[in-house]
Motif scaffolding. Structure first.
Motif, short mmCIF file in Angstrom:
data_model
loop_
_atom_site.label_atom_id
_atom_site.label_comp_id
_atom_site.label_asym_id
_atom_site.label_seq_id
_atom_site.Cartn_x
_atom_site.Cartn_y
_atom_site.Cartn_z
N ARG A 2 0.82 -1.22 0.00
CA ARG A 2 0.00 0.00 0.00
C ARG A 2 0.85 1.27 0.00
N LEU A 3 1.73 1.38 0.98
CA LEU A 3 2.56 2.58 1.09
C LEU A 3 3.52 2.69 -0.10
N GLY A 4 4.01 1.54 -0.57
CA GLY A 4 4.86 1.55 -1.74
C GLY A 4 4.13 2.05 -2.97
N LEU A 5 2.87 1.62 -3.13
CA LEU A 5 2.07 2.05 -4.28
C LEU A 5 1.78 3.55 -4.21
N VAL A 6 1.43 4.05 -3.02
CA VAL A 6 1.21 5.49 -2.85
C VAL A 6 2.47 6.27 -3.22
N THR A 7 3.63 5.76 -2.80
CA THR A 7 4.89 6.44 -3.07
C THR A 7 5.22 6.47 -4.55
N ILE A 8 5.12 5.33 -5.22
CA ILE A 8 5.48 5.28 -6.64
C ILE A 8 4.48 6.07 -7.48
N ILE A 9 3.20 6.07 -7.10
CA ILE A 9 2.21 6.85 -7.83
C ILE A 9 2.45 8.35 -7.62
N GLY A 10 2.83 8.72 -6.38
CA GLY A 10 3.20 10.11 -6.12
C GLY A 10 4.37 10.55 -6.98
N TYR A 11 5.34 9.67 -7.12
CA TYR A 11 6.51 9.93 -7.97
C TYR A 11 6.08 10.13 -9.43
N MET A 12 5.19 9.27 -9.91
CA MET A 12 4.70 9.37 -11.29
C MET A 12 3.90 10.65 -11.51
N ILE A 13 3.11 11.05 -10.53
CA ILE A 13 2.33 12.28 -10.64
C ILE A 13 3.26 13.49 -10.76
N LEU A 14 4.31 13.52 -9.94
CA LEU A 14 5.29 14.61 -10.04
C LEU A 14 5.94 14.64 -11.41
N GLY A 15 6.31 13.45 -11.90
CA GLY A 15 6.91 13.38 -13.23
C GLY A 15 5.95 13.84 -14.32
N ALA A 16 4.68 13.43 -14.22
CA ALA A 16 3.67 13.82 -15.21
C ALA A 16 3.44 15.33 -15.18
N ALA A 17 3.62 15.93 -14.01
CA ALA A 17 3.43 17.38 -13.87
C ALA A 17 4.61 18.17 -14.42
N GLY A 18 5.65 17.46 -14.86
CA GLY A 18 6.79 18.14 -15.49
C GLY A 18 8.00 18.31 -14.60
N PHE A 19 7.94 17.83 -13.36
CA PHE A 19 9.12 17.92 -12.49
C PHE A 19 10.21 16.97 -12.99
N ASP A 20 11.44 17.38 -12.83
CA ASP A 20 12.58 16.63 -13.36
C ASP A 20 12.96 15.49 -12.41
N VAL A 21 12.16 14.42 -12.41
CA VAL A 21 12.38 13.32 -11.48
C VAL A 21 12.78 12.02 -12.17
N PHE A 22 12.70 11.99 -13.52
CA PHE A 22 13.04 10.77 -14.24
C PHE A 22 14.49 10.82 -14.73
N ALA A 23 14.99 9.67 -15.17
CA ALA A 23 16.41 9.55 -15.51
C ALA A 23 16.87 10.55 -16.56
N SER A 24 16.10 10.76 -17.62
CA SER A 24 16.53 11.66 -18.70
C SER A 24 15.52 12.76 -18.98
N SER A 25 14.70 13.09 -17.99
CA SER A 25 13.60 14.02 -18.26
C SER A 25 14.06 15.46 -18.42
N ALA A 26 15.32 15.76 -18.15
CA ALA A 26 15.78 17.13 -18.31
C ALA A 26 16.26 17.40 -19.73
N ALA A 27 16.33 16.37 -20.57
CA ALA A 27 16.91 16.51 -21.91
C ALA A 27 15.89 17.03 -22.92
N GLY A 28 15.23 18.14 -22.58
CA GLY A 28 14.31 18.78 -23.51
C GLY A 28 12.91 18.21 -23.51
N VAL A 29 12.69 17.06 -22.90
CA VAL A 29 11.36 16.44 -22.87
C VAL A 29 11.04 16.07 -21.43
#
Length: 199
Positions: free
Chosen positions: A69-96
């Motif tokens: 449960r807590l793991g799912l909340v955490t990973i979904i929170g991470y995905m939401i931040l990434g979807a919102a455009g925050f630079d949280v993924f491995a290569s998300s700062a490279a223009g996309v």
């Protein structure tokens, strides 16, 4: 045969276990977990044939330590931040970034992150996180759950006539085996440390 999922996970072995203090602890764990996932995604260790990031190590360790449960909340929170455009993924700062990044070549692996986090949490709940051998098996399952949707998405996106395995699997095997070995030791060692502290 019914599966028993009564074992505590690592984060339940310390701190508050009920009431408002438990909720505060859980909120803090989610925040720390998201930060750990974001930092790990950016760490690149030189290896051949490709640099190794620590993203999958963090995903699988958070899943095992936090439970389903807590793991799912955490990973979904991470995905939401990434979807919102925050630079949280491995290569998300490279223009996309944001949804555009998530719909690109790594999209299937991000789906796999969610599946693997939940699976590791379930296996930890079954006590697989107490021994290195079972934790290694859990890590193998988690890695499979990351790679299967990742490769399926790559094939769908770019075509099955492309070298999908060479793009999305074989360059990462050595790094993933190393991460598997590390994670297989981390959580069982943490349980031993807790046992000694209480002894």
């Amino acid at each position: 045969m019914a599966l028993t999922m009564n074992d505590k996970v690592l984060t339940e072995a310390f701190g508050a276990s009920e009431g408002a203090l438990l909720r505060l602890k859980q909120i803090m764990l989610v925040v720390v977990g998201i930060a750990a996932l974001a930092i790990a995604a950016k760490v690149k260790i030189p290896m051949i044939p490709v640099p190794m990031t620590l993203g999958t190590l963090a995903v699988l360790t958070v899943g095992a330590a936090y439970g389903p449960r807590l793991g799912l909340v955490t990973i979904i929170g991470y995905m939401i931040l990434g979807a919102a455009g925050f630079d949280v993924f491995a290569s998300s700062a490279a223009g996309v970034s944001g949804i555009e990044y998530m719909m690109g070549g790594t999209g299937g692996y991000l789906v796999g992150y969610v599946l693997a986090t939940f699976a590791l949490g379930v296996l930890a709940r079954m006590g697989w996180d107490r021994s290195a051998a079972k934790m290694a098996a859990a890590m193998l399952i988690g890695n499979a759950l990351i790679y299967i949707p990742g490769l399926l998405w790559l094939g769908t996106l770019y075509g099955w006539d492309k070298p999908i395995l060479e793009w999305g699997l074989t360059p990462f095997i050595y790094g993933d085996l190393l991460k598997l070995a590390i994670a297989a030791m981390i959580v069982p060692m943490a349980w031993k440390a807790i046992g000694k502290a209480r002894g």
